[in-house]
Enzyme design. Structure first.
Site, PDB file in Angstrom:
ATOM      1  N   ASP A  49      40.693  33.767  35.139  1.00 12.85           N
ATOM      2  CA  ASP A  49      39.730  34.689  34.885  1.00 12.85           C
ATOM      3  C   ASP A  49      39.222  35.748  36.090  1.00 12.85           C
ATOM      4  OD1 ASP A  49      37.767  35.645  33.404  1.00 12.85           O
ATOM      5  OD2 ASP A  49      36.156  34.406  33.475  1.00 12.85           O
TER       6      ASP A  49
HETATM    7  C1  NOJ Z   1      34.904  37.843  33.351  1.00 15.97           C
HETATM    8  C2  NOJ Z   1      34.922  36.905  31.838  1.00 15.97           C
HETATM    9  O1  NOJ Z   1      34.432  35.484  31.986  1.00 15.97           O
HETATM   10  C3  NOJ Z   1      35.736  36.494  30.992  1.00 15.97           C
HETATM   11  O2  NOJ Z   1      35.655  36.376  29.489  1.00 15.97           O
HETATM   12  C4  NOJ Z   1      36.350  38.293  31.009  1.00 15.97           C
HETATM   13  O3  NOJ Z   1      37.832  38.635  30.308  1.00 15.97           O
HETATM   14  C5  NOJ Z   1      37.086  39.136  32.215  1.00 15.97           C
HETATM   15  N1  NOJ Z   1      35.852  38.921  33.126  1.00 15.97           N
HETATM   16  C6  NOJ Z   1      37.288  39.786  32.467  1.00 15.97           C
HETATM   17  O4  NOJ Z   1      36.206  41.474  31.754  1.00 15.97           O
END
Ligand code: NOJ
Length: 752
Positions: free
Chosen positions: A295
């Site tokens: 993430d």
């Molecule tokens: C953080 C989020 O937790 C995740 O779900 C997302 O896909 C990513 N950012 C990318 O935007």
């Protein structure tokens, strides 16, 4: 209990089933070119790559304008030309992605194409209901179709890869990200995870209507303590196995090619550096062939967790744990070169990561046509196509849950005067919900838009804002109410009050909305409350004082039309809750498949589990949802009361539509294992069927259960079912329905 397609399923159903028809991709794992020829291509390319080129492939960076965490991006073009980037997230559009792709395939030595990722969570331009809402349809075909439409549009506008589905089981409505998933249940969540993967990817990853799915957030992110975003997770191995892992596994089994690691830790080890999760469980045990992406900045955040000493240490720990791609930490790019030179990370670890990344790129067909998602003519046909809007309206109607309807105030009659009040009544922007992606609020239909032409006189006044203390608008709303036959109050949360970084500690209607409702109630007019939210709200007061409560969530581009379809009875509500609605925040976490405890509640015995100030029961239980007709369940008929491990048990009932309208019912099959080597839940969903029953008619529903449906991780953490007595219900919710009992004749060990 692991949920697979072998789990409880309907054997017979005499009723006509809801929503037949093509949904695009067929229900099988994707058939992309795999096998020895592909592996040989990967090896040939890998053999030509320098260390720096390998690390470049393991690096993902964001286009600069959609940041959801630390670290912006500067010099993206230069990084691509320097072969320092394997994937870009948040770049959108045919022209922009083509321009970036051209740099990769024309100006780098090995011409390895980029893979473009984006959070296409519930629609691309045609915005569908938030995932939590869609899940309330219990309509897997419609859910699959929604994901397929999103894929069709995104894949025509430069996108290869969506960071969805989010399959985190969520049992705390304070957590804003409950909006992104399928609710609290393991079985239903697993079915929906499969449907979404099928919808995004289809059978052919190279098809123009396919995007690669990314199952997230691995693992157990939904267990964030106290519902606070990015907070600690501390759960048992048993909870991980039984409750949290099954939906990820279901999605991987459905063919999802990528997995995103979670921000949180499991058993004290951050998921992005967690070898047990990434390498041992996902890659080895589940044989996942695809890539793991972190993430956003999650590798770097291992330093904040106190697990890594610095960014270099974090890069080492992540790589050794099985992380393949670094989203926005810049840890791999900066530190893997030295870590390999210093022999702290073997180069074969990088090779394995790069193989997985190249495999996904080959499977997607990017080496054959790096511009496959850049077709302007296809884009122009795809975005907001009429069939897509029709699909959005269809599932939006099905996502709505009728929670209360006293004295039949709904459906609304034509020819009346309706006071349409509340801060969301004429609102378009918030219809998009959390994670709107590139959805366009100007295209959304508000409830005010959708009520036009319904044969009623409309008096509209907002009354107040979503948040804030301003009551200056109350008088106008009250004046409208006094002149009306019925009040429809459209209230709730703004779109961005749920989703990422949107936890709330109080989850009632925000601002002065409840005060406005109390003032409206004093007019004596019947009041219908339409709740738009990204989570269950605490609606105890509203339930007690208002005539009807309609849970409409954030329904996307066709929200206002769908809400009116239900209000006026053009669609008989058929949504059922996939998450328990607590009465008060103090009851959280509250979910239906809880354990019995040693002192189950007994009103006659003070020393049993209870609160002194509120009942244990939810306001609305899992599975609940009303219709404009009524269904009666007949007694259960069992094919046997002694089930041998290799045999099947048929559970059958007759459901009658005893009301005045045709309607859809969601028949839910639950079981309880009365005695186990570890405590078993009071009920667990093991099957469901949504069926249309015409008024005055009856339908036979029959389910089959086998030992696998009764299995769980036993005391020694082996998987199997245990001999003994079971209760079984088929009913309209997790707290109702006729019950029968049967025995499993002997213990049986099963493959996980
Ligand atoms: C953080 C989020 O937790 C995740 O779900 C997302 O896909 C990513 N950012 C990318 O935007």
């Amino acid at each position: 209990m692991r949920n697979t397609s072998r789990s409880a399923h309907l054997a017979l159903c005499a009723a006509s089933l809801t929503l037949a028809g093509p949904v695009g991709p067929a229900a099988a794992a994707p058939a992309a070119p795999r096998g020895p020829a592909l592996e040989a291509r990967i090896e040939r390319l890998l053999a030509r790559m320098t260390l720096a080129e390998k690390i470049g492939q393991m690096t993902q960076v964001s286009e600069g304008n959609m940041l959801t965490g630390p670290g912006g991006t500067v010099g993206l073009e230069a990084s691509v030309k320097a072969a320092n980037v394997g994937s870009v997230l948040n770049a959108m559009g045919v022209d922009r992605t083509r321009a970036l792709q051209r740099l990769a395939v024309e100006q780098t030595r090995l011409k390895i194409p980029l893979i473009f990722g984006l959070d296409v969570v519930h629609g691309y331009k045609t915005t569908f209901p938030i995932p939590l809402a869609e899940s309330c349809s219990w309509d897997l075909a419609a859910i699959e179709r929604a994901a397929h439409v999103a894929a069709t549009e995104a894949a025509a506008d430069g996108i290869h890869w969506t960071f969805a589905p989010m399959v985190d089981v969520a049992r705390d409505p304070r957590w804003g990200r409950i909006a992104e998933g399928a609710g609290e249940d393991v079985y239903l969540g697993s079915q929906i995870a499969r449907a979404r993967v099928r919808g995004f990817q289809g059978r052919d990853l190279q098809a123009p209507d396919s995007v690669i799915a990314c199952v997230k957030h691995f693992a157990a992110y939904g267990a964030s303590m106290a519902g606070r975003e990015y907070n600690t997770v501390d759960i048992s191995r048993r909870a991980l196995l039984e409750t949290y892992l099954p939906p990820y596994r279901a999605a991987v089994e459905a063919g999802a090619r990528t997995v995103m690691s979670a921000f949180n830790e499991y058993d004290g080890v951050p998921c992005s550096g967690n070898k047990f999760l990434l390498d041992d469980t996902l890659k080895r045990k589940w044989k996942f062939p695809g890539l793991v992406v972190s993430d956003w900045s999650a590798i770097m955040e291992m330093t904040h967790h106190g697990y890594a000493a610095d960014l270099k240490d974090a890069a080492r720990l992540a790589a050794l744990a099985g992380m393949d791609m670094d989203m926005q930490s810049n840890a791999f790019l900066q530190h893997l070169p030295a870590l390999v030179r210093e022999k702290k990370v073997p180069e074969r670890v990088l090779d394995e990561a790069v193989r997985r990344i190249l495999r996904v790129k080959f499977e997607k067909g990017l080496f054959d046509d790096p511009y496959r998602a850049c077709d302007a003519a296809r884009r122009d046909r795809a975005l907001w196509a009429p069939a897509h809007l029709a699909a959005a309206r269809d599932i939006a109607r099905k996502s709505i849950v009728l929670l209360k309807n006293d004295q039949g105030v709904l459906p609304l009659a034509k020819g009346k005067t309706v006071a349409l009040v509340g801060p969301l009544a004429a609102n378009r922007d918030d219809m998009l919900g959390a994670w709107p992606g590139p959805g366009d609020p100007k295209r959304c239909k508000s409830v005010l838009d959708g009520i036009q032409g319904r044969g009623v006189k409309v008096l509209q006044a907002a009354g107040c804002d979503i948040k804030g203390a301003d009551k200056a608008g109350f008088d106008a709303a009250l004046a409208a109410a006094r002149q009306a036959d019925v009040v429809v109050a459209v209230m709730g949360e703004a779109a961005l009050m749920s989703g990422e970084a949107a936890s709330r500690s109080e989850i009632g209607l925000p601002g002065v909305q409840r005060e406005l409702l109390a003032a409206l109630k004093a007019t004596g007019k019947p009041i219908v409350l339409v709740v738009m939210s990204g989570r269950p709200l605490t609606l105890g007061w509203e339930h007690e004082h208002l005539d009807a409560v309609v849970q409409a969530w954030h329904l996307g581009i066709e929200a206002g039309v769908a809400v009116n379809d239900v209000l006026f009875g053009d669609h008989n509500p058929s949504g059922r809750l996939v998450t328990t609605f607590p009465r008060v925040v103090g009851q959280i976490p509250l979910y239906y498949d809880h354990l019995n405890t040693g002192r189950p509640f007994n009103p006659k015995d003070h020393y049993t589990t209870h609160y002194m100030d509120v009942s244990n029961d939810p306001l609305y239980p899992f599975g609940h949802g009303l219709s404009y007709t009524r269904f009666d369940y007949g007694p259960l008929k069992l094919s046997t009361t002694n089930l041998a491990p290799g045999a099947r048990l048929r559970v059958e009932t007759i459901i009658r539509n005893v009301g005045e309208r045709d309607g859809e019912e969601v028949a839910q099959l639950y079981v309880r294992d009365l005695v186990g080597s570890v405590n078993r839940p009071v009920r667990q969903l093991k099957g469901f069927r949504k069926l249309m029953i015409r008024k005055g008619q009856a339908a036979t529903v029959a389910f089959e259960l086998g030992a696998r449906d009764l299995a769980f991780w036993r005391q020694d953490l082996t998987f199997g079912a245990e001999a003994g007595q079971f209760d079984v219900w088929v009913g309209p919710s997790s707290v109702a329905g006729p019950k029968a009992t049967f025995r499993l004749t002997r213990d049986v060990a099963l493959p996980e």
